[in-house]
Design a protein around this motif. Structure first.
Motif, PDB file in Angstrom:
ATOM      1  N   ASN A  77       7.970 -59.552 -60.732  1.00 46.92           N
ATOM      2  CA  ASN A  77       8.486 -60.830 -60.242  1.00 46.92           C
ATOM      3  C   ASN A  77       7.701 -61.979 -60.875  1.00 46.92           C
ATOM      4  OD1 ASN A  77      10.313 -62.302 -58.616  1.00 46.92           O
ATOM      5  ND2 ASN A  77       8.736 -62.607 -57.061  1.00 46.92           N
ATOM      6  N   GLU A  78       7.867 -62.136 -62.185  1.00 46.05           N
ATOM      7  CA  GLU A  78       7.088 -63.106 -62.950  1.00 46.05           C
ATOM      8  C   GLU A  78       7.749 -64.485 -62.967  1.00 46.05           C
ATOM      9  OE1 GLU A  78       5.036 -61.607 -66.442  1.00 46.05           O
ATOM     10  OE2 GLU A  78       6.151 -59.724 -66.247  1.00 46.05           O
ATOM     11  N   ARG A  79       6.915 -65.506 -63.114  1.00 47.64           N
ATOM     12  CA  ARG A  79       7.416 -66.880 -63.126  1.00 47.64           C
ATOM     13  C   ARG A  79       8.206 -67.158 -64.391  1.00 47.64           C
ATOM     14  NH1 ARG A  79       4.589 -72.115 -63.704  1.00 47.64           N
ATOM     15  NH2 ARG A  79       2.578 -71.062 -63.646  1.00 47.64           N
ATOM     16  N   THR A  80       9.287 -67.919 -64.262  1.00 54.08           N
ATOM     17  CA  THR A  80      10.150 -68.244 -65.391  1.00 54.08           C
ATOM     18  C   THR A  80      10.144 -69.753 -65.641  1.00 54.08           C
ATOM     19  OG1 THR A  80      12.289 -68.787 -64.366  1.00 54.08           O
ATOM     20  CG2 THR A  80      11.644 -66.454 -64.391  1.00 54.08           C
ATOM     21  N   PRO A  81      10.621 -70.187 -66.810  1.00 50.86           N
ATOM     22  CA  PRO A  81      10.685 -71.631 -67.085  1.00 50.86           C
ATOM     23  C   PRO A  81      11.643 -72.379 -66.166  1.00 50.86           C
ATOM     24  CG  PRO A  81      10.762 -70.373 -69.134  1.00 50.86           C
ATOM     25  CD  PRO A  81      10.926 -69.390 -68.011  1.00 50.86           C
TER      26      PRO A  81
END
Length: 288
Positions: A77-81
């Motif tokens: 669940n990684e941060r996206t732009p």
């Protein structure tokens, strides 16, 4: 890979520009035990894709569809732009479409948790020393029991089922590729076989684009990838100024022109046995 944050949120330290490819490959690389045909011959390669920041997710999906290439995705669940995270509802359509295309999906730990080591407590019980990159405990060093570690792997399965209606396949990849033997054993007990990558399969999309331009990475990959290699790339890298994703198009075409086929990781000799996990392990992946 062992980037320790350079491909993720900009607030994390970036890899030193002078880092060598050999150093990047030093930690967590798995070589298939199966014999490897000489480069240039026919055979099978296995494309794996970690979430990263998802900036190139759409482009990569189109490339895979155009070439009819199956891949194995490892999800965190990684941060996206976009300001959200890769396993939030806004990405449900993307993941449903990839599932419908027949790709495989494994756990990359929900909060992209780095495994730092293993300790023994005063009572003799084992603890995994971990450092989540995202979530409520981001940036903190924690000590987990095996049950807590397994719960972290399964959080991805639970969320993926909510988003797509199917669970994960019985595979996982440790962030940074750093998976102590005790963690590999623990993950097997809770239903997940660890998947690394081969040295030739490291595509270099985490490296500095100034020091490692796309055309050079592409040429190197085409020269060295052969039968049995497990390829590693990401759906977006924060720190790479010139995205690598467009190189997947000529890379796939070039490897196919040499007679190489693409398959999901369950077809690899090392991981076919994990298919038996559906009978003997507890992973909740849908049968294929």
């Amino acid at each position: 890979m062992g980037c320790r944050g350079c491909r993720h949120a900009p607030s994390w330290p970036r890899r030193r520009a002078a880092a060598t490819l050999g150093a990047l490959l030093a930690a967590g690389v798995a070589r298939p035990a199966a014999s490897r045909a000489p480069v240039g011959g026919s055979g099978t390669v296995y494309l794996t894709l970690d979430t990263g920041n998802m900036a190139e997710a759409g482009r990569i999906a189109r490339i895979l569809a155009r070439h009819a290439v199956p891949a194995t995705f490892f999800l965190a669940n990684e941060r996206t732009p976009r300001g959200d995270h890769a396993l939030e509802p806004g990405w449900a359509g993307f993941w449903r479409d990839r599932a419908a295309e027949g790709h495989l999906f494994g756990s990359h730990t929900f909060d992209h948790v780095y495994l730092r080591g293993v300790e023994r407590g005063a009572d003799g019980s084992r603890r995994f020393v971990v450092r989540p990159q995202f979530g409520a405990f981001a940036g903190r060093t924690l000590r987990w029991r095996e049950a807590e570690f397994c719960a972290e792997l399964r959080r991805v399965d639970e969320r993926f089922r909510e988003l797509t209606g199917r669970g994960l396949d019985p595979y996982w990849r440790a962030p940074g590729g750093r998976a102590p033997a005790a963690a590999v054993e623990a993950a097997r007990r809770c239903g997940f076989a660890h998947v690394g990558w081969t040295p030739a399969g490291f595509l270099g999309d985490e490296l500095s684009s100034q020091a490692h331009p796309n055309d050079r990475l592409l040429a190197d990959s085409l020269a060295r990838i052969g039968d049995g290699d497990i390829l590693l790339a990401h759906l977006g890298i924060w720190s790479r100024l010139d995205p690598y994703a467009p190189m997947l198009d000529p890379l796939i075409a070039g490897l196919k022109s040499r007679g190489l086929r693409f398959a999901t990781i369950d077809r690899h000799p090392l991981y076919r046995a994990a298919n038996l996990a559906r009978a003997g392990m507890t992973a909740t992946g849908a049968a294929r």
